[in-house]
Design a protein around this motif. Structure first.
Motif, short mmCIF file in Angstrom:
data_model
loop_
_atom_site.label_atom_id
_atom_site.label_comp_id
_atom_site.label_asym_id
_atom_site.label_seq_id
_atom_site.Cartn_x
_atom_site.Cartn_y
_atom_site.Cartn_z
N ALA A 1 0.82 -1.22 0.00
CA ALA A 1 0.00 0.00 0.00
C ALA A 1 0.85 1.26 0.00
CB ALA A 1 -0.92 -0.01 1.22
N LEU A 2 2.02 1.21 0.62
CA LEU A 2 2.82 2.43 0.79
C LEU A 2 3.76 2.71 -0.38
CD1 LEU A 2 1.61 2.73 3.55
CD2 LEU A 2 3.90 2.94 4.52
N GLU A 3 3.99 1.73 -1.21
CA GLU A 3 4.93 1.92 -2.33
C GLU A 3 4.46 3.08 -3.20
OE1 GLU A 3 5.94 -1.70 -4.54
OE2 GLU A 3 6.63 -0.32 -6.10
N GLY A 4 5.35 4.04 -3.44
CA GLY A 4 5.03 5.18 -4.29
C GLY A 4 4.40 6.34 -3.53
N TRP A 5 4.15 6.16 -2.24
CA TRP A 5 3.53 7.22 -1.43
C TRP A 5 4.58 8.28 -1.08
CZ3 TRP A 5 -1.70 6.02 -0.31
CH2 TRP A 5 -2.40 7.02 0.37
#
Ligand code: PGA
Ligand code: ZN
Length: 426
Positions: free
Chosen positions: A79-83
């Motif tokens: 979910a956090l990848e690229g955030w």
């Protein structure tokens, strides 16, 4: 702006030799950071959920944290990848959404907090700021008065006092570095005093001595002697703080003081503390009553609130819902902020804001099970709360926090302001 490239967790050990969660966050600019999660022993019933592998008793007696680690490495990492790494509140909200429970029992507050803290550290590194500056902005400059727990009892030591923590606060010191020296000298002085009386100088979970004293009051007496023998004036230069952690000796509506063969009602317990405050230079009492004894908390605050800080730990569990209630009911006048009680950095900061708006004092705190992580040292300066509770000036997991504060004070230079007695005022 940097973006999150990967999030990775592992199981490490805390200061009691129990497993805990450590998280690494890597950003797309090549910057990375790491954070780890503490763990309590005298925990509040309403704390966010610490996820342990209770069904796998073949590892660490069921205390493993592989499930929590796995949640970080799968759902959370995806979910956090690229955030955006600097979107702390967005990330903390997202963690709560993925978890989907009121007490973080799905992902585990230990999984969530490890990620939340590591993200903040990575974001600070990425913009080249010390963590306290990144979190606190231009105004971060107050070095906290250390509340040093030099005598351990309750659930943190065997055969010691009913009261869990006896702390010294060098309120009269001119700087944090001097406060730490005064505290360390008093700690060593206490060791001599105890030895002189034939008591053990073995230490408890937070590095304080854990002698088998004859009474709870004797603990205060030996500390007062230690302060004087170290060359300081008790009260004026070094004050006393207590954390009875009263939930741990509350049984069937009575406060059971085993050392004194006493079973007190809530009202009698309030009277007991009022007497102590009259006799001794006490400036704060944390969890002087049990976490569900709200009625007597209000009586205690009515009785002593104008003289000392009544700090809610198990009562408030760093949770704005309980803080709101305590403000409404005048149940206490200070917050103990433990980041793992609530499970994300944003929610911990919100708890501090609400408390400050009510005119309360705030102490940022470690847990009895700690790691080498020093995030709370930066956090306390970032929020200018002026009080930190992180154990005796001994044992590396405790001194790591104090040493980080020495570095911050050095870095701030002329801008540094030591809280001293001010931290206890409104
Ligand atoms: P804990 O104790 O970390 O074991 O919960 C600390 C405290 O009660 O303040
Ligand atoms: Zn406490």
């Amino acid at each position: 702006m940097s973006y999150i490239d990967s999030v990775m967790a592992r199981e490490i050990l805390d200061s009691r030799g129990n497993p805990t969660v450590e998280v690494d966050v890597l950003l797309d600019d090549g910057i990375y950071a790491r954070a780890s999660v503490p763990s309590g022993a005298s925990t509040g019933a309403n704390e966010a959920w610490e996820l342990r592998d209770t069904d796998d008793t073949s590892r660490y007696g069921g205390k493993g944290v592989r499930k929590a680690v796995n949640h970080v490495n799968t759902e959370i990492a995806a979910a956090l990848e690229g955030w955006s790494a600097d979107d702390q509140s967005g990330i903390d909200k997202l963690l709560n959404q993925i978890d989907g429970t009121p007490n973080k029992s799905n992902l585990g507050a230990n999984a969530m907090l490890g990620v939340s803290l590591a993200v903040a550290r990575a974001a600070a590194n990425s913009v080249g700021l010390p963590l306290f500056r990144y979190l606190g902005g231009v105004d971060a400059h107050v070095l906290p008065t250390p509340m040093m727990n030099i005598l351990n009892g309750g659930k943190h030591a065997d055969n010691s006092t009913d009261i869990q923590e006896f702390m010294i606060l060098p309120v009269g010191a001119p700087s944090f570095a001097e406060a730490l020296r005064w505290g360390a000298e008093t700690y060593h002085s206490l060791q001599k005093v105890l030895k002189g009386k034939g008591y053990s100088t073995n230490v408890g979970d937070e590095g304080g001595f854990a002698p088998s004293l004859k009474s709870n009051a004797e603990a205060v007496e030996v500390i007062l002697t230690a302060i004087e023998k170290a060359g300081y004036k008790a009260g004026e230069q070094i004050a006393i703080g207590l954390d009875p952690a009263a939930s741990s000796f509350y049984e069937d509506g009575r406060y059971v003081l085993a050392k004194e063969n006493k079973k007190l009602s809530g009202e009698e317990m309030v009277e007991y503390w009022a007497n102590w405050v009259k006799q001794y230079p006490i400036v704060s009492i944390e969890d002087g009553l049990a976490e569900d004894d709200w009625v007597n908390w209000a009586k205690l605050t009515a009785r002593l609130g104008s003289q000392i800080r009544l700090i809610g730990d198990d009562l408030l569990v760093t949770n704005v819902q309980f803080i709101r209630r305590a403000i409404q009911e005048n149940a206490c006048n200070a917050l103990l902020c433990k980041v793992n009680q609530i499970g994300t950095l944003s929610e911990a900061i919100a708890s501090v804001r609400m408390s400050h708006n009510a005119g309360w004092a705030v102490a940022v705190s470690h847990r009895s099970g700690e790691t080498e992580d020093t995030t709370i040292s930066d956090l306390v300066v970032a929020l200018n709360t002026g009080l930190i509770k992180t154990g005796a000036p001994a044992r590396a997991e405790r001194t790591a926090k104090y040493n980080q504060l020495l570095r911050i004070e050095e870095e701030l230079g002329e801008a540094a302001e030591y809280a001293g007695r001010m931290a206890l005022k409104g």
